[in-house]
Structure formats: structure tokens, C-alpha cells
Design a protein around this motif. Structure first.
Motif, short mmCIF file in Angstrom:
data_model
loop_
_atom_site.label_atom_id
_atom_site.label_comp_id
_atom_site.label_asym_id
_atom_site.label_seq_id
_atom_site.Cartn_x
_atom_site.Cartn_y
_atom_site.Cartn_z
N ARG A 85 0.84 -1.19 0.00
CA ARG A 85 0.00 0.00 0.00
C ARG A 85 0.87 1.24 0.00
O ARG A 85 2.00 1.23 0.43
CB ARG A 85 -0.90 -0.04 1.22
CG ARG A 85 -1.58 -1.38 1.39
CD ARG A 85 -2.59 -1.34 2.47
NE ARG A 85 -3.78 -0.62 2.04
CZ ARG A 85 -4.80 -0.44 2.86
NH1 ARG A 85 -4.76 -0.88 4.08
NH2 ARG A 85 -5.85 0.20 2.45
N ARG A 86 0.29 2.32 -0.52
CA ARG A 86 1.04 3.55 -0.61
C ARG A 86 1.43 4.01 0.79
O ARG A 86 0.64 3.97 1.70
CB ARG A 86 0.18 4.61 -1.29
CG ARG A 86 0.99 5.75 -1.88
CD ARG A 86 0.08 6.66 -2.65
NE ARG A 86 0.85 7.73 -3.27
CZ ARG A 86 0.35 8.91 -3.54
NH1 ARG A 86 -0.89 9.17 -3.24
NH2 ARG A 86 1.08 9.84 -4.10
N ARG A 122 -0.77 -6.45 -0.39
CA ARG A 122 -1.09 -5.84 -1.67
C ARG A 122 -1.22 -6.91 -2.74
O ARG A 122 -0.45 -7.84 -2.79
CB ARG A 122 0.03 -4.87 -2.07
CG ARG A 122 0.02 -4.42 -3.53
CD ARG A 122 1.35 -3.76 -3.87
NE ARG A 122 1.45 -3.51 -5.30
CZ ARG A 122 1.35 -2.32 -5.86
NH1 ARG A 122 1.18 -1.27 -5.11
NH2 ARG A 122 1.43 -2.17 -7.17
N ASP A 135 -0.41 -0.32 -15.60
CA ASP A 135 0.76 -0.25 -14.71
C ASP A 135 1.50 -1.58 -14.59
O ASP A 135 2.05 -1.91 -13.54
CB ASP A 135 0.31 0.24 -13.32
CG ASP A 135 -0.07 1.70 -13.31
OD1 ASP A 135 0.37 2.43 -14.22
OD2 ASP A 135 -0.81 2.12 -12.41
N SER A 188 4.90 -2.10 -12.87
CA SER A 188 5.05 -2.09 -11.41
C SER A 188 5.21 -3.51 -10.86
O SER A 188 5.62 -3.67 -9.70
CB SER A 188 3.82 -1.44 -10.75
OG SER A 188 2.66 -2.24 -10.91
N HIS A 244 7.33 1.80 -6.89
CA HIS A 244 5.94 2.13 -6.68
C HIS A 244 5.58 2.57 -5.31
O HIS A 244 4.77 1.99 -4.67
CB HIS A 244 5.01 1.05 -7.13
CG HIS A 244 5.56 -0.29 -7.14
ND1 HIS A 244 5.07 -1.29 -6.40
CD2 HIS A 244 6.60 -0.82 -7.82
CE1 HIS A 244 5.71 -2.39 -6.65
NE2 HIS A 244 6.64 -2.13 -7.49
N SER A 267 4.92 2.63 -2.64
CA SER A 267 4.46 2.01 -1.59
C SER A 267 4.56 0.99 -0.87
O SER A 267 3.87 0.48 -0.52
CB SER A 267 3.97 1.14 -1.98
OG SER A 267 5.21 0.52 -1.81
N GLU A 268 5.00 0.39 -1.24
CA GLU A 268 5.27 -0.88 -1.32
C GLU A 268 5.49 -1.51 -0.09
O GLU A 268 5.35 -2.62 -0.02
CB GLU A 268 6.47 -1.03 -2.05
CG GLU A 268 6.03 -0.47 -3.26
CD GLU A 268 6.61 0.61 -3.73
OE1 GLU A 268 7.61 0.61 -3.89
OE2 GLU A 268 6.00 1.43 -4.02
N SER A 277 4.22 8.38 -6.84
CA SER A 277 4.42 7.05 -7.38
C SER A 277 4.59 7.14 -8.88
O SER A 277 4.01 8.02 -9.55
CB SER A 277 3.21 6.15 -7.06
OG SER A 277 3.27 4.94 -7.78
N THR A 294 -2.57 2.94 -9.95
CA THR A 294 -2.64 1.83 -9.02
C THR A 294 -2.45 2.27 -7.58
O THR A 294 -3.26 1.98 -6.71
CB THR A 294 -1.58 0.77 -9.37
OG1 THR A 294 -1.86 0.23 -10.66
CG2 THR A 294 -1.56 -0.35 -8.34
N ASP A 295 -1.35 3.00 -7.34
CA ASP A 295 -0.96 3.29 -5.96
C ASP A 295 -1.78 4.41 -5.32
O ASP A 295 -1.97 4.43 -4.11
CB ASP A 295 0.52 3.66 -5.91
CG ASP A 295 1.43 2.46 -6.16
OD1 ASP A 295 0.95 1.33 -5.95
OD2 ASP A 295 2.58 2.64 -6.56
#
Length: 749
Positions: free
Chosen positions: A2-3, A152, A181, A184, A524, A526-527, A632, A637-638
Motif C-alpha cells: 500500500r502507498r 497488496r 501499470d 510495477s 511504486h 508504496s510498497e 508514485s 494503481t498506488d
């Protein structure tokens, strides 16, 4: 995953814009390049150990788990494959160490991506990297097997099948639905040994990675010493790592200057106060100190004044003369040692925002939120933080990208710039009028307006509150912290950044603070859930001490707050109270003064760092707050869960995902969905920009400034420092050969 949420900070260097984008390209260029003392590999000595400060020993080495943090991502970058990494513009580029090519080869009837792998790419056990690893990761992260404890599965849930191509070096990935995306995915890529079973995924990679495929491998995790030791990977097929070892060593933010001084670390993200201290050490020419009074009889008052002026906090100077002299002596010794260290500065791919909780109260009305936005001078706020640090004071114009990234465009015009008259007109239209009657407070009932605290608040007691713009004694505002200490003198910091990381679930960061982490360049944003409670830069003295020279003081507030239905227009502005929150506090005070000009009363409430996110931001217990998001390379996506419209659940609760302002629209959701499914990059970029314009118009959050990145580094350490957007190249890091010199880059003078 997640971000990553970040509560952030300050610090970086003003530099010319990078070349590379045309004037017609709204994306522009990064405001500051990375600052890593770059040199050619032949100037880097072979061998040596890089000691790199981190906030904590990671709880897991699996970046796809909820408690992964910035340290997890840093390790993954050094020891695991990534099909794509970020360039200096924050854009994904194929990683030649693992890929010969990767492209969409079919769009009908389904999207198919063909990966052609580097024929030399092997795992540390000698096995080729191939389709079996891609399949195992897809099955683990697809969301179809709940036995895998994943944080995720965005993108992986759109894959229909993965097959071997024409050879063992080709992997065909077929999607059930178009996925813009796709770059990613598989960054990082774990071996099938980790992803193959739920037990291996959930527990096997938390404290060890037996099989890796990067320039380094995980040698050991020493929790007693708070170290993660990475050593050269003997099966690495690329250019060999210059360093023998990288030791990630956990060091608290407020201990990093001392660690840099005594050599226990060579590289560390630091706060603005420590950066100023290192710069001072390198500029110092004389040896004059307060300890040089005749016969050593310097008064304790002079010692305390000198200590406060040099960054000591009020607790440190409230000691006896002997202890204070010892502390100053040690400080001066460290200053001498810090001459071997320099500050490297850039901007993190992260921005600080003002969040407006639109779920309840006055801010549930979009007109009030828009009025708040129109009351703000975002350029002044950017100057407040960035100008003293030498950064261009350019407000962030997008929620979904930063200057230099493909999706960036300044869409702030969708809501408009500062305009007090327009703000007041919006408030009037919403029914808030000046001088309206207020309901009389009943006995035992909490006042409708901001509460004025006059008592000290004991440790562990209630949150401290104060009202900006009101003074009891003509000597300044009262600032009561949850620790029972008044504010306004020199404070200690630390870095919250910093960073306390989180995963969007209330975990405790970078966090701004700041992350990173977001900002680690892993592709990305967030990850891992990496929530930094980042250092905002310390200052002493009066609020607004960071204001650049020539900044006009706020005008006197209009008489009387606005009122509606017998209640004043009063908002609760929640901030963390721990070390490293000084810059956030300064920004909040300035925002509150701006709101006061249009009749909005803001009460600043200090809460503990531990409860700030979980009990306030995530729980929706605030009106206004400051925290940050990383940008991102894959916003469709993020960023979608950050701005998605909250959805009522069957049990009556509301699923807000990561949208902690609770403000969303169906149109924004539709634009994200369209951007995620189009394979035309130009169309996807335009859809993201349209979504951003509508996010601005809804006024749930107001981007303020990009977060600076300050890194203390040993002067002979090269190809490492403040990385900006770009993913670090671990095999090139090292120490300069004796006799070699680093040529200053044009932008660093």
C-alpha cells in the motif's frame, strides 16, 4: 504494497532545473537532482564496509507484508531482482541486470507482456531466474488464496496466466483485464522458495533470505547489535560490488549526529538541525568557546545561553554547571569529528499536504473546504520550510505526481489561489456569518469553540491545545504539549522521520516523515507500508522562526469568529508532539493564522506520536492535519486507494481504504479505473491529470511542498547520499581511492 504514509519534514539545496523535458511538457523537470558525490567506478576503492543508519531492524524481509518498512525495501533493492527501477525523473526504466526487454506484444483478445530475461541472471543457489518464479509470485499475490498474508495484490489480481515463452529466458504474462501499470509488477521478484507456499511467504522470509539475486546477499541479522549485514554475492553476474559489506545499523534520529561523529555510521538521513550543525562544523575557523573564560569561570548563564544557541534543548541546559561544561566539551569534540562529514541534499519524492476531514462537522460541506483552500498562501508556506534550507519554494501542484514525473501537471487552478474575499463568500454561502449568536454553554458541557488550556498537562494526560492568534499575557501564545512542557524555546528533535513507517493500517515513519520509504526509489511508492514520522527540522525561538527575511507578519485577525446555528466555526488541528515535529508545528501555526483572517478559528492539538496516526488520522478524529504521501510512478494503481470514495460496508461501517480525509467522488474513481486499463500512455497520463484536477476541486487535501532530503555522509563516500527519485546503484557505492578527487557537479558548485 500500500502507498506509504509519511508525516514529514524539511531540508535540501536549491539547484538549477535538470534538462530533459520540453517546455510543452507539463511534467517539467525535477526541482533538485540527486546529490550522491558521483564518480566513475575506477575511482572507487575495492573493499570496505558502509555503515548505513536505518530507523530499526526490519520486522520482515518480505516487502509484500504489512509490517514491511523502508529498511525492508532498501534490503530488497540490494539483494533481489527488480524488472524496473526509477530514473532521475521518477519514471520506470527496464533494469538491464535482469531484463533484455519487456513489452506488450498483444492487446487482443487479451493483453500479453513478454519478458526476455538476461541470460546470465541466476539465483544465488545457481538456478536460473525464470517463469517458475513469476508464477509463484503471481499465485501468492493474486488474492485468491487467503492463506497468504499479503498487504497488496493490485495488478497481480489481473493476471490470467503465466507461461514459459519460446525459451527458458522468456516469460509470457497474459492479463484477464488490461493493466496500464504492468511495469510495477515483479519488482522486487522473490524466488519460488519464498513465494511457493503460504508458510514460506508468511514466516520463512521474515528474518532470512537464503536465496537472493543481487549484487549483495543477506549475511545475517543481528538483533542484539541492531544490524543487518549484507555481503557481496559471489554469483552476481553484473559489475562486482565495490564494497565488501553494507551494514544497516539502527540509530535513533536524535543520535545520528553523534554516530556520524564517532564513526559508527557513514551515511544517515538527518534532520535540519543536524544538517546545520554539520555545516557549522565545516565552516568553523576559530576555537573560541564558552569554556575559555578566565580560569574556566564562565558563568552558568553564559554556558546555558551558548548551549541553547547551539541546539541544546531546555532539558539539557537545566543541569548543574559541571555537567553542562562536560556536555559542551563533548559537543565541541563531536564538532571537530564532524569535519569529516558533509551534508548531501535533494528532494524526496514525497509531498506534505494539509488534510481536511470531510466526514463530519463544518468540513463535510465542500464550500467550507474550498474556503480553507482559498485562505491559504501555499507559496508562503513553501517558503517557510524550503527557503531557509536553500530550496526553491515551489508549491506542489498535483496530488498524483511531482515535478519531473510523466503525470505531473499543476492542476491547482481547479480550486484557485489565495483569495480571502472568495473564501469569505464561500463561507457566507454555506451559512457561516460573522457576529452570529452563540448558544450559551450549559454547566458541564464542553465549549463549542476552541478550548483554552491554562493548566500544565501531566505526562500521559490529555492532549495539549492552544489557539493561534490569542494571547493571555501579551507575551505570545500558549503552547501546551502533552508532556506538560510549554513550547517556544529550543527543542530537541529526532526525526520522527523518520520515520515511523506504516502500512496504511495504523502502524508505526520517513513518517513524512522523510518517506520514505517512500522515496526509496523502488518503483511504486508504496510498497511496504512505511509510515514515516519525519523530522521537520528544528528551530528555536518564536513560532515562524523559519520565515525568510522580508516575510510580512500576518495582519490582525478580524473581530469575532464566524458562526452558524449558534456554534462558532472552529476546527481542531491535530499534530504529533514528539521530537522532530517543530517544522510541522510552525507550518500549522502559519496556516491557522491564515484561516483566522477569514473567520475560521483553529485549535492546535498536540498528541503523542504513537497515537497520531492510529487514533486520529486513521480513526477520523481530527478536522485538520499535516501528513505526507510519496508520489508514485504508477498513480493509477498506488494513488487510487488514497482518493477512492468511501464505501459503506454490510456491517454499517465505512471502508475508507487509505482515504483518511473521507472525501471522494464517483468521477474520480472512474478516471482512476480508466487510467488503469488504457494501454495508451498518453491517454493514461491525461486521465490521471483529469483525476487530479477533480481531487483539487473536492478540496479534501491541499498539497503544500515537496519534502526535502538531508543526508549526512562521510566525505570520502561516493555514489551514495541523497538519491532523490533515482533507485540507488548498490554495486557502485564505495569509498574514494586515495589521491582521487570528486569533481563538483555544475549544480552543486
Amino acid at each position: 504494497m500500500r502507498r506509504a504514509l509519511v508525516f514529514l519534514g524539511a531540508g535540501a539545496l536549491a539547484v538549477p532545473l535538470l534538462a530533459g523535458c520540453s517546455e510543452e511538457d507539463q511534467a517539467g523537470s525535477p526541482l533538485a537532482p540527486q546529490d550522491i558525490a558521483p564518480v566513475a567506478r575506477d575511482l572507487v576503492a575495492d573493499g570496505g564496509t558502509l555503515k548505513w543508519a536505518v530507523d530499526a531492524v526490519p520486522e520482515t524481509l518480505n516487502t509484500f507484508q504489512a509490517d514491511a518498512d523502508a529498511g525492508t525495501s532498501r534490503i530488497a533493492q540490494a539483494v533481489l531482482p527488480s524488472m524496473f527501477r526509477l530514473d532521475a525523473f521518477g519514471r520506470p526504466v527496464a533494469n538491464p541486470a535482469y531484463l533484455e526487454s519487456a513489452k506488450v506484444i498483444e492487446t487482443e483478445p487479451r493483453q500479453v507482456v513478454l519478458y526476455k530475461l538476461n541470460q546470465q541472471a541466476v539465483w544465488s543457489d545457481g538456478r536460473e531466474i525464470g517463469a517458475a518464479d513469476f508464477v509463484a509470485q503471481w499465485r501468492a499475490l493474486s488474492g485468491k488464496n487467503s492463506a497468504y498474508w499479503t498487504a497488496r495484490n493490485a495488478g497481480y489480481d489481473r493476471i490470467a496466466k503465466i507461461e514459459r515463452g519460446a525459451s527458458d529466458l522468456e516469460v509470457r504474462v497474459t492479463f484477464s483485464r488490461p493493466y496500464a501499470d504492468w511495469k510495477s509488477l515483479f519488482s522486487p521478484l522473490y524466488p519460488k522458495d519464498v513465494m511457493g507456499t503460504p508458510d514460506a511467504f508468511n514466516d520463512g522470509a521474515r528474518r532470512k533470505l537464503k536465496v537472493t539475486a543481487g549484487p549483495f546477499k543477506v549475511e545475517k541479522i543481528d538483533t542484539a547489535k541492531k544490524d543487518v549485514v549484507l555481503t557481496r554475492n559471489p554469483r552476481w553476474w553484473g559489475k562486482p560490488a565495490k564494497l565488501n559489506q553494507i551494514v544497516l545499523h539502527a540509530v535513533a534520529r536524535d543520535k545520528r549526529a553523534a554516530a556520524l561523529a564517532d564513526g559508527s555510521v557513514d551515511l544517515a538521513e538527518i534532520d535540519a538541525a543536524d544538517a546545520q550543525r554539520i555545516d557549522l562544523a565545516n565552516r568553523a575557523k576559530g576555537t573560541g568557546t564558552p569554556l575559555q573564560g578566565a580560569g574556566g569561570k564562565t558563568s552558568v548563564k553564559k554556558l546555558r545561553d551558548w548551549a541553547l544557541a547551539h541546539g541544546f534543548d531546555s532539558d539539557q541546559v537545566r543541569v548543574g554547571k559541571t555537567k553542562l561544561r562536560k556536555a559542551i566539551t563533548r559537543y565541541l569534540e563531536q564538532q571537530q569529528e564532524l569535519r569529516e562529514v558533509e551534508v548531501r541534499k535533494s528532494l524526496e519524492p514525497t509531498y506534505t499536504q494539509l488534510a481536511l476531514n470531510g466526514s463530519t462537522g463544518p468540513l463535510a460541506d465542500e464550500r467550507v473546504r474550498r474556503a480553507v483552500a482559498r485562505a491559504l498562501d501555499r507559496t508562503e508556506l513553501a517558503r517557510l520550510v524550503l527557503t531557509p534550507l536553500g530550496l526553491p519554494a515551489v508549491p506542489v501542484g498535483s496530488h498524483l505526481a511531482l515535478s519531473g514525473q510523466a503525470a505531473y501537471a499543476d492542476n491547482s487552478g481547479a480550486i484557485g489561489g489565495q483569495d480571502a474575499k472568495e473564501a469569505q463568500a464561500l463561507l457566507a454561502d454555506a451559512g457561516w456569518v460573522r457576529g452570529g449568536p452563540l448558544k450559551e454553554q450549559k454547566k458541564g458541557e464542553k465549549a463549542a469553540g476552541p478550548e483554552r488550556r491554562t493548566e500544565d498537562v501531566s505526562e500521559g494526560g490529555d492532549d495539549g491545545e492552544y489557539i493561534v492568534g490569542e494571547e493571555d499575557d501579551g507575551k505570545g501564545h500558549e503552547d501546551r504539549h502533552g508532556d506538560g512542557k510549554g513550547h517556544g524555546g529550543a527543542d530537541g528533535d529526532g526525526e520522527g522521520h523518520e520515520d515511523r513507517h506504516g502500512d496504511g493500517k495504523g502502524e508505526h515513519e520517513e513518517s513524512a516523515g522523510e518517506g520514505e520509504s517512500a522515496g526509496d526509489g523502488d518503483g511504486h511508492g508504496s510498497e511496504h507500508a512505511d509510515r514515516h514520522l519525519a523530522q521537520e527540522g528544528k528551530h528555536g525561538g518564536a513560532p515562524g522562526a523559519y520565515a525568510p527575511k522580508g516575510t510580512a507578519a500576518p495582519a490582525a485577525a478580524p473581530a469575532g469568529p464566524l458562526a452558524k446555528d449558534g456554534k462558532p466555526l472552529a476546527l481542531r488541528f491535530v499534530l504529533p508532539s514528539g521530537p522532530g515535529s517543530e517544522t510541522l508545528n510552525s507550518v500549522a501555526e502559519r496556516i491557522s493564522a491564515m484561516l483566522e483572517q477569514v473567520g475560521i478559528r483553529a485549535t492546535i492539538t498536540k498528541v503523542s506520536d504513537e497515537s497520531y496516526f492510529k487514533d486520529h488520522i486513521a480513526a477520523g478524529d481530527y478536522d485538520l492535519a499535516l501528513y505526507s504521501w510519496p508520489s508514485s510512478a504508477f498513480p493509477a494503481t498506488d494513488a487510487r486507494p488514497v482518493y477512492a470514495k468511501p464505501v459503506p460496508a454490510a456491517d454499517g461501517s465505512v471502508n475508507v481504504e487509505q482515504n483518511y480525509t473521507r472525501v471522494g467522488t464517483d468521477q474520480v474513481d472512474q478516471l482512476f479505473d480508466q487510467a488503469a486499463t488504457t494501454l495508451d500512455e498518453d491517454e493514461a497520463r491525461d486521465l490521471i491529470r483529469k483525476a487530479d484536477a477533480r481531487i483539487w476541486a473536492a478540496a479534501g487535501s491541499i498539497p503544500l511542498y515537496q519534502r526535502p532530503q538531508l543526508v549526512g555522509a562521510r566525505k570520502n563516500l561516493v555514489n551514495a547520499g541523497a538519491f532523490g527519485f533515482q533507485t540507488p546503484i548498490y554495486e557502485d557505492m564505495g569509498f574514494l581511492k586515495k589521491g582521487a578527487k570528486v569533481s563538483p557537479s555544475p549544480d552543486q558548485g
